[in-house]
Each structure stands twice: as structure tokens, then as C-alpha cells.
Write an enzyme that holds these catalytic residues in place. Structure first.
Site, PDB file in Angstrom:
ATOM      1  N   SER A  28       0.868  -1.189   0.000  1.00 46.54           N
ATOM      2  CA  SER A  28       0.000   0.000   0.000  1.00 46.54           C
ATOM      3  C   SER A  28       0.898   1.229   0.000  1.00 46.54           C
ATOM      4  O   SER A  28       2.072   1.151   0.385  1.00 46.54           O
ATOM      5  CB  SER A  28      -0.848  -0.003   1.275  1.00 46.54           C
ATOM      6  OG  SER A  28      -1.513   1.225   1.446  1.00 46.54           O
ATOM      7  N   TYR A  57      -2.717  -1.325  10.294  1.00 46.66           N
ATOM      8  CA  TYR A  57      -2.549  -1.425   8.841  1.00 46.66           C
ATOM      9  C   TYR A  57      -1.183  -0.875   8.408  1.00 46.66           C
ATOM     10  O   TYR A  57      -0.457  -1.516   7.638  1.00 46.66           O
ATOM     11  CB  TYR A  57      -3.683  -0.647   8.171  1.00 46.66           C
ATOM     12  CG  TYR A  57      -3.796  -0.825   6.678  1.00 46.66           C
ATOM     13  CD1 TYR A  57      -4.495  -1.898   6.131  1.00 46.66           C
ATOM     14  CD2 TYR A  57      -3.237   0.106   5.796  1.00 46.66           C
ATOM     15  CE1 TYR A  57      -4.630  -2.046   4.755  1.00 46.66           C
ATOM     16  CE2 TYR A  57      -3.357  -0.041   4.427  1.00 46.66           C
ATOM     17  CZ  TYR A  57      -4.053  -1.119   3.906  1.00 46.66           C
ATOM     18  OH  TYR A  57      -4.182  -1.257   2.542  1.00 46.66           O
TER      19      TYR A  57
HETATM   20  P1  NAD Z   1     -11.272  -6.229  -0.795  1.00 48.95           P
HETATM   21  O1  NAD Z   1     -11.943  -6.092   0.541  1.00 48.95           O
HETATM   22  O2  NAD Z   1     -12.044  -6.025  -2.038  1.00 48.95           O
HETATM   23  O3  NAD Z   1     -10.568  -7.640  -0.894  1.00 48.95           O
HETATM   24  C1  NAD Z   1      -9.954  -8.246   0.196  1.00 48.95           C
HETATM   25  C2  NAD Z   1      -9.916  -9.722  -0.062  1.00 48.95           C
HETATM   26  O4  NAD Z   1      -9.274 -10.355   1.047  1.00 48.95           O
HETATM   27  C3  NAD Z   1     -11.322 -10.357  -0.176  1.00 48.95           C
HETATM   28  O5  NAD Z   1     -11.278 -11.345  -1.167  1.00 48.95           O
HETATM   29  C4  NAD Z   1     -11.518 -10.972   1.194  1.00 48.95           C
HETATM   30  O6  NAD Z   1     -12.429 -12.052   1.196  1.00 48.95           O
HETATM   31  C5  NAD Z   1     -10.104 -11.425   1.483  1.00 48.95           C
HETATM   32  N1  NAD Z   1      -9.837 -11.719   2.890  1.00 48.95           N
HETATM   33  C6  NAD Z   1     -10.094 -10.952   3.979  1.00 48.95           C
HETATM   34  N2  NAD Z   1      -9.715 -11.598   5.076  1.00 48.95           N
HETATM   35  C7  NAD Z   1      -9.206 -12.801   4.685  1.00 48.95           C
HETATM   36  C8  NAD Z   1      -8.661 -13.912   5.359  1.00 48.95           C
HETATM   37  N3  NAD Z   1      -8.554 -13.956   6.694  1.00 48.95           N
HETATM   38  N4  NAD Z   1      -8.273 -14.965   4.619  1.00 48.95           N
HETATM   39  C9  NAD Z   1      -8.395 -14.974   3.282  1.00 48.95           C
HETATM   40  N5  NAD Z   1      -8.891 -13.938   2.584  1.00 48.95           N
HETATM   41  C10 NAD Z   1      -9.300 -12.868   3.285  1.00 48.95           C
HETATM   42  O7  NAD Z   1     -10.039  -5.255  -0.694  1.00 48.95           O
HETATM   43  P2  NAD Z   1      -8.971  -4.718  -1.769  1.00 48.95           P
HETATM   44  O8  NAD Z   1      -9.061  -3.258  -1.714  1.00 48.95           O
HETATM   45  O9  NAD Z   1      -9.066  -5.428  -3.055  1.00 48.95           O
HETATM   46  O10 NAD Z   1      -7.643  -5.112  -1.018  1.00 48.95           O
HETATM   47  C11 NAD Z   1      -6.703  -6.045  -1.502  1.00 48.95           C
HETATM   48  C12 NAD Z   1      -5.337  -5.670  -0.963  1.00 48.95           C
HETATM   49  O11 NAD Z   1      -4.978  -4.399  -1.490  1.00 48.95           O
HETATM   50  C13 NAD Z   1      -5.266  -5.558   0.557  1.00 48.95           C
HETATM   51  O12 NAD Z   1      -4.053  -6.104   1.015  1.00 48.95           O
HETATM   52  C14 NAD Z   1      -5.285  -4.064   0.785  1.00 48.95           C
HETATM   53  O13 NAD Z   1      -4.643  -3.691   1.969  1.00 48.95           O
HETATM   54  C15 NAD Z   1      -4.521  -3.587  -0.439  1.00 48.95           C
HETATM   55  N6  NAD Z   1      -4.752  -2.165  -0.772  1.00 48.95           N
HETATM   56  C16 NAD Z   1      -5.995  -1.721  -1.092  1.00 48.95           C
HETATM   57  C17 NAD Z   1      -6.164  -0.379  -1.386  1.00 48.95           C
HETATM   58  C18 NAD Z   1      -7.497   0.197  -1.757  1.00 48.95           C
HETATM   59  O14 NAD Z   1      -7.600   1.422  -1.830  1.00 48.95           O
HETATM   60  N7  NAD Z   1      -8.515  -0.595  -2.017  1.00 48.95           N
HETATM   61  C19 NAD Z   1      -5.069   0.484  -1.344  1.00 48.95           C
HETATM   62  C20 NAD Z   1      -3.829  -0.018  -1.007  1.00 48.95           C
HETATM   63  C21 NAD Z   1      -3.677  -1.350  -0.728  1.00 48.95           C
END
Ligand code: NAD
Length: 260
Positions: free
Chosen positions: A142, A155
Site C-alpha cells: 500500500s 494497517y
Molecule cells: P477487498 O476487501 O475487495 O478484498 C480483500 C480480499 O481479502 C477479499 O477477497 C476478502 O475475502 C479477502 N480476505 C479478507 N480476510 C481474509 C482472510 N482472513 N483470509 C483470506 N482472505 C481474506 O479489498 P482490496 O481493496 O481489493 O484489497 C486487496 C489488498 O490491497 C489488501 O491487502 C489491501 O490492503 C490492499 N490495498 C488496497 C487499497 C485500496 O484502496 N482498495 C489500497 C492499497 C492497498
């Protein structure tokens, strides 16, 4: 490009992970989807992805907070496809609260899912990558792996840790045809962020569009969300031959956020 390769993408039942799975499937890789959600909905996602891309797609329900479940996921992948060539550590959760009020169980869960799961998965897939002399590890970190924001102690700590793990993995594998990198997105409009928009709107007593413009995109100089497809294209590049010299890197895709 990825014909004959097998990729596990954790947390790929929605958001960024699903976008990466789609790009890899289109490139010919066998795919292991993982994440939580309604069983019928997940089966539909799996079947649709396989039908759209002609890829072989299986689903692992492994809970990334549980090392034994991660081991099971890797074993299931090896049984189905022979090996893990590409490991994308993407599963993640968020919790927003001041440190004095940050619940211990949320801290533990964030560290387990966002950081420790990447360690366990890396440890399990490396021996086979070394044997093959080829492997790609991609940690979805991130912008919060590079800079901090208040109220995100768990986080930010976990994502900074992911960067440390990425660098160590890259150094330990640099001569073995294996790369390990961290992708550092700014805000992407996924369910994880939709939840934050709701929470912040409630906390500040302001409408959702104000949260988007004044809280989230205030950080991003280009004033727009990062697209999932843009991140998936970067992940695909890292798996290509042209990506072979990129290792140990933190790659921001954040509209200029961390340039400030
Ligand atoms: P999202 O909530 O759409 O997806 C998260 C995924 O993780 C889902 O498939 C969920 O079921 C799964 N998950 C949650 N807990 C779990 C567990 N214990 N075991 C297995 N799977 C689990 O979120 P996203 O935004 O697509 O996030 C994906 C990654 O990207 C994360 O690591 C997040 O920190 C990172 N990220 C997201 C953003 C953003 O703005 N969306 C920005 C920077 C980083």
C-alpha cells in the site's frame, strides 16, 4: 505469456485480487482463487472466470490468519497443478481507530492477515521456485507501506512490515531466477474502501462524496482512484521476462501520493 504457470492470489474473491487473477488467467496461467464470501457467489466468480478466459481455476477457502490453512492451500494447489510459480500475497483487512482505542484483537488480526500470511506463504512456495529456477512473489502492500496516516496503526505497521519482508525475500532469492516485489497502491475503489467511505462519513458526519473528495482523494494529487486494471497490468509486467531485473522494489501506483 503465463502458459503452464500456476498462480495463487490470496484475497481474490473481490477487488484488486480478483483483477489480478483475471489478468493472469487471460495470460494463460492456472489460477487459485482465495478469500471469503458467499459460497454460491464464489462458485459463480470461479466458473465465470474459467469460462471467460479458458483458464483452469480452483478455489481455496483458506483463512489467511491461520498458518495451517495456508499450508493446506499450497498443498491443494500442488495437488491440482503440480507447483506454485507465482504467489500474490494480497489478502488484507483494515480497521480505523486511534491507538488508545485500537482493539487488541483487530491489531492481531491485521498483522496476521496483512503481514504474517505473506511470510508463511513465501516460506512454503520458495523451495519449489528454487528447484525450478523461476518464481514471482508479489506482495500487495500500500502507499501506507511508505507513509503513515493517523488511526491506522495496525494497517500501517503491517504494510511497512510487508515491505521489509519483500526486501529480505528479494535478497535471499536474487540469484535464483526469483523476484519479489511490493505493489503500493493509493486508493482503489474496492469493497475495502467503500467500507471506509461509509465509516468516515458516519464518524465525521459528512456525506460520502465529501469523504471521497476531502479525505481520500485529498491525498492523491491526480484526484482519481487507481483502477484495478492498472494494478493488474503492473502485476503482469512483474511476471514477464522484462520484469526479471525488478526485485526488492516498492512500486507505488498512487497518483503521486507518496511523492509529497
Ligand atoms: P477487498 O476487501 O475487495 O478484498 C480483500 C480480499 O481479502 C477479499 O477477497 C476478502 O475475502 C479477502 N480476505 C479478507 N480476510 C481474509 C482472510 N482472513 N483470509 C483470506 N482472505 C481474506 O479489498 P482490496 O481493496 O481489493 O484489497 C486487496 C489488498 O490491497 C489488501 O491487502 C489491501 O490492503 C490492499 N490495498 C488496497 C487499497 C485500496 O484502496 N482498495 C489500497 C492499497 C492497498
Amino acid at each position: 505469456m503465463l502458459q503452464g504457470k500456476t498462480a495463487i492470489i490470496t484475497g481474490s474473491t473481490s477487488g484488486i485480487g480478483l483483477g489480478i487473477a483475471e489478468a493472469f488467467a487471460r495470460s494463460g496461467a492456472n489460477i487459485v482463487l482465495n478469500g471469503f464470501g458467499d459460497a454460491m457467489q464464489i462458485e459463480k466468480i470461479r466458473a465465470d472466470l474459467a469460462a471467460r478466459t479458458n483458464a483452469r481455476v480452483v478455489y481455496s477457502p483458506a483463512d489467511m490468519s491461520k498458518p495451517k490453512a495456508i499450508e493446506q492451500m499450497v498443498r491443494q494447489t500442488t495437488d491440482a497443478f503440480g507447483a506454485v510459480d507465482i504467489m500474490v500475497n494480497n489478502a488484507g483487512i483494515q480497521h480505523v481507530a486511534p491507538i488508545e482505542e485500537f482493539p487488541e484483537e483487530k491489531w492481531e488480526a491485521i498483522l496476521a492477515i496483512n503481514l504474517s500470511s505473506a511470510f508463511h506463504a513465501t516460506k512454503l512456495v520458495l523451495p519449489n521456485m528454487r528447484r525450478k529456477g523461476w518464481g514471482r512473489l508479489i506482495n500487495v502492500a500500500s502507499a501506507h507501506a511508505l507513509v503513515a496516516s493517523p488511526y491506522k496503526a495496525g494497517y500501517v505497521a503491517a504494510k511497512h512490515g510487508v515491505l521489509g519482508l519483500t526486501k529480505v525475500t528479494a535478497l535471499e532469492t536474487a540469484e535464483d531466477g526469483i523476484t519479489c516485489n511490493a505493489i503500493c497502491p493509493g486508493y482503489v475503489r474496492t469493497p475495502l474502501v467503500e467500507q471506509q467511505i461509509d465509516d468516515q462519513a458516519r464518524a465525521h458526519g459528512i456525506p460520502r462524496d465529501k469523504v471521497i473528495s476531502d479525505v481520500l482523494l485529498q491525498r492523491q494529487p491526480n484526484k482519481r482512484f487507481v483502477e484495478v486494471a492498472e494494478l493488474a497490468a503492473l502485476a503482469l509486467f512483474l511476471c514477464s521476462d522484462n520484469g526479471a531485473s525488478v526485485t526488492g522494489a516498492a512500486l507505488p501506483m498512487d497518483g503521486g501520493w507518496t511523492a509529497q
